[in-house]
Design an enzyme around this catalytic site. Structure first.
Site, PDB file in Angstrom:
ATOM      1  N   ASP A 188     -17.530  48.226  53.024  1.00  0.00           N
ATOM      2  CA  ASP A 188     -17.160  46.916  52.503  1.00  0.00           C
ATOM      3  C   ASP A 188     -18.094  46.595  51.335  1.00  0.00           C
ATOM      4  O   ASP A 188     -19.317  46.557  51.503  1.00  0.00           O
ATOM      5  CB  ASP A 188     -17.309  45.874  53.624  1.00  0.00           C
ATOM      6  CG  ASP A 188     -16.515  44.615  53.334  1.00  0.00           C
ATOM      7  OD1 ASP A 188     -16.203  44.365  52.148  1.00  0.00           O
ATOM      8  OD2 ASP A 188     -16.217  43.885  54.300  1.00  0.00           O
ATOM      9  N   ASP A 248     -11.715  46.097  47.814  1.00  0.00           N
ATOM     10  CA  ASP A 248     -13.146  46.158  48.118  1.00  0.00           C
ATOM     11  C   ASP A 248     -13.465  46.649  49.526  1.00  0.00           C
ATOM     12  O   ASP A 248     -14.570  46.449  50.004  1.00  0.00           O
ATOM     13  CB  ASP A 248     -13.794  44.788  47.879  1.00  0.00           C
ATOM     14  CG  ASP A 248     -13.342  43.752  48.888  1.00  0.00           C
ATOM     15  OD1 ASP A 248     -12.301  43.966  49.535  1.00  0.00           O
ATOM     16  OD2 ASP A 248     -14.036  42.737  49.027  1.00  0.00           O
ATOM     17  N   GLU A 249     -12.517  47.317  50.160  1.00  0.00           N
ATOM     18  CA  GLU A 249     -12.717  47.686  51.560  1.00  0.00           C
ATOM     19  C   GLU A 249     -11.947  48.945  51.895  1.00  0.00           C
ATOM     20  O   GLU A 249     -10.801  49.099  51.470  1.00  0.00           O
ATOM     21  CB  GLU A 249     -12.109  46.587  52.418  1.00  0.00           C
ATOM     22  CG  GLU A 249     -13.025  45.922  53.389  1.00  0.00           C
ATOM     23  CD  GLU A 249     -12.231  44.932  54.193  1.00  0.00           C
ATOM     24  OE1 GLU A 249     -11.653  45.342  55.206  1.00  0.00           O
ATOM     25  OE2 GLU A 249     -12.169  43.765  53.795  1.00  0.00           O
TER      26      GLU A 249
END
Length: 403
Positions: A19, A112-113
């Site tokens: 993350d 973003d993950e």
DNA sequence: TCTGGGGTCCTAGGACCC
DNA sequence: TCTGGGGTCCTAGGACCC
């Protein structure tokens, strides 16, 4: 197994959840060291919310999804920056490429993950913990942003572990420690438990994950529904068996595509709404044509000034990607509401039930009119790809009401 | 100037069919 | 001649996630 590896036990932990830390903010300030230690908020301008806040800003209570007005009030000295979507996407794809060099089994959750299954990489790269540190080092060295990694035996526990690891850290939760890790947490920490479900569970006297774990499944299901109750019980014991799907199979398109937009100021003007529906429809159908899909169900969304939101949908006889058809359906749904002077905050259009365009068999032969619209759409698409998205607009979009 | 925009999945009732 | 019972589609709403 070396004593070292036995100790860190990460061979029990094939799943990494990576993350990025305060991603939009980190990207915005990575070349601006003078901003590293001051509060920075990235957010949409007008009537927007916080997309990301760096850690100095978070110390003032600023968090993602907070209305910008409140965020500015909480932290007036913050530097507010607009999001740079192109830059964020570019960093994101570079980071995802690093993940894919570690393992082919990468499931991107968002920009973003991502989840990584690294069980095939142990021989080559070491324990899961070592791989996590390897990933973090590469992301930091090559992209100058930081990330946090949760390492566990399952997707759901890895996800919670990465939150615990933030910012800029690693947390490994081996199987034997799962219940000790999970059970003290607030139920709201579990994936799928939002504000409403959390309140419901609290009313049932369930505040911690451990309390949920020791509640009969049937009781949970009565409280929050069959599917959610059963799922929650698994999450509470860390027995979620979900495996990673690297990406949606290519023969399976997205289930829906849509667009909505909040007006700069609420409006009660039908003409403004109709024009906005056209703009949004054009955006959606253009994306559909680019993806080669068509859909049968058109849904509009209307949010009023008091934030109440309604949807209306209609299923067409045949799937379509034609701007004119989707727009006509959307306007029909809007007019059927029979609104008088309601103040409207947002409208949206979504097309559902998407199927590959090639599979669409029209029952009726297209009339000249529809054929004409399809030709017009193709011309718009071609111009957009040559000259950029704003090059061609329908005539009604050029009239009136431009800032 | 309180509350974005992109999605997914679930539930529940009614229609309709066998 | 009391009115069962599934399965599927459609619609509307809601919760949730990033």
């Amino acid at each position: 197994m070396s004593p070292d590896r036995a100790q860190d036990r990460s061979h029990d932990c094939p799943i990494l959840h990576v993350d990025m830390d305060a991603f939009y903010a980190s990207v915005a300030i990575r070349d601006r060291p003078e901003l590293h230690d001051v509060p920075v908020i990235v957010g949409g301008g007008h009537r927007g919310v916080v997309l990301a806040a760096n850690y100095p800003a978070r110390r003032h209570g600023v968090r993602s999804a907070l209305p910008m007005t409140r965020a500015r009030r909480m932290c007036p000295e913050a530097v507010v920056l607009p999001p740079d979507y192109d830059e964020v996407e570019s960093v994101s794809s570079s980071v995802m490429e690093i993940f894919r060099q570690v393992t082919p089994v990468v499931e991107a959750v968002s920009l973003d993950e991502a989840f990584l299954d690294v069980s095939g990489s142990w021989r080559r790269l070491g324990t899961s913990r070592e791989i996590a540190e390897h990933v973090r080092a590469r992301v930091s060295d090559e992209q100058r942003v930081t990330c946090s990694v949760g390492v566990a035996g399952s997707v759901s526990v890895a996800k919670l572990a990465s939150r615990r690891a933030k910012p800029d850290g690693v947390v490994v939760v081996p199987p034997r420690e799962v219940t000790a890790f999970l059970h003290p947490l607030d139920v709201g920490e579990l994936y799928g438990v939002g504000e409403k479900t959390r309140e419901q569970l609290h009313r049932l006297g369930l505040r911690t994950v451990g309390q949920v774990a020791h509640t009969p499944v049937a009781t949970l299901q009565r409280g929050i529904g069959a599917a959610a109750g059963a799922h929650l019980h698994h999450l509470a014991w860390g027995t979620d068996r979900r495996t990673l799907t690297p990406r949606r199979p290519t023969h399976e398109p997205d289930r829906s595509m849509g667009a909505d937009e909040t007006f700069g100021r609420d409006t009660d003007d039908r003409a403004v709404v109709v024009r906005e529906l056209l703009r949004l429809t054009a955006k959606v159908t253009h994306r559909m044509r680019t993806a080669g899909v068509a859909g049968r169900t058109v849904t509009i969304r209307v949010r009023f000034s008091d934030f109440t939101t309604i949807t209306r949908s209609r299923t067409l006889p045949d799937a379509t990607d034609v701007t004119g058809e989707v727009h006509a359906t959307a306007v029909g749904l809007f007019d059927a509401l029979g609104l008088q002077r309601a103040r409207i905050r947002l409208v949206g259009v979504r097309v559902e039930g998407l199927v590959p365009r090639g599979s669409v068999q029209r029952q009726l032969v297209l009339g000249a009119r529809e054929r004409g619209w399809e030709d017009a759409d193709r011309a718009v698409d071609a111009a957009a790809s040559r000259f950029g998205g704003g090059a061609v607009r329908r005539a009604t979009l050029l009239l009136g009401d431009r800032p």
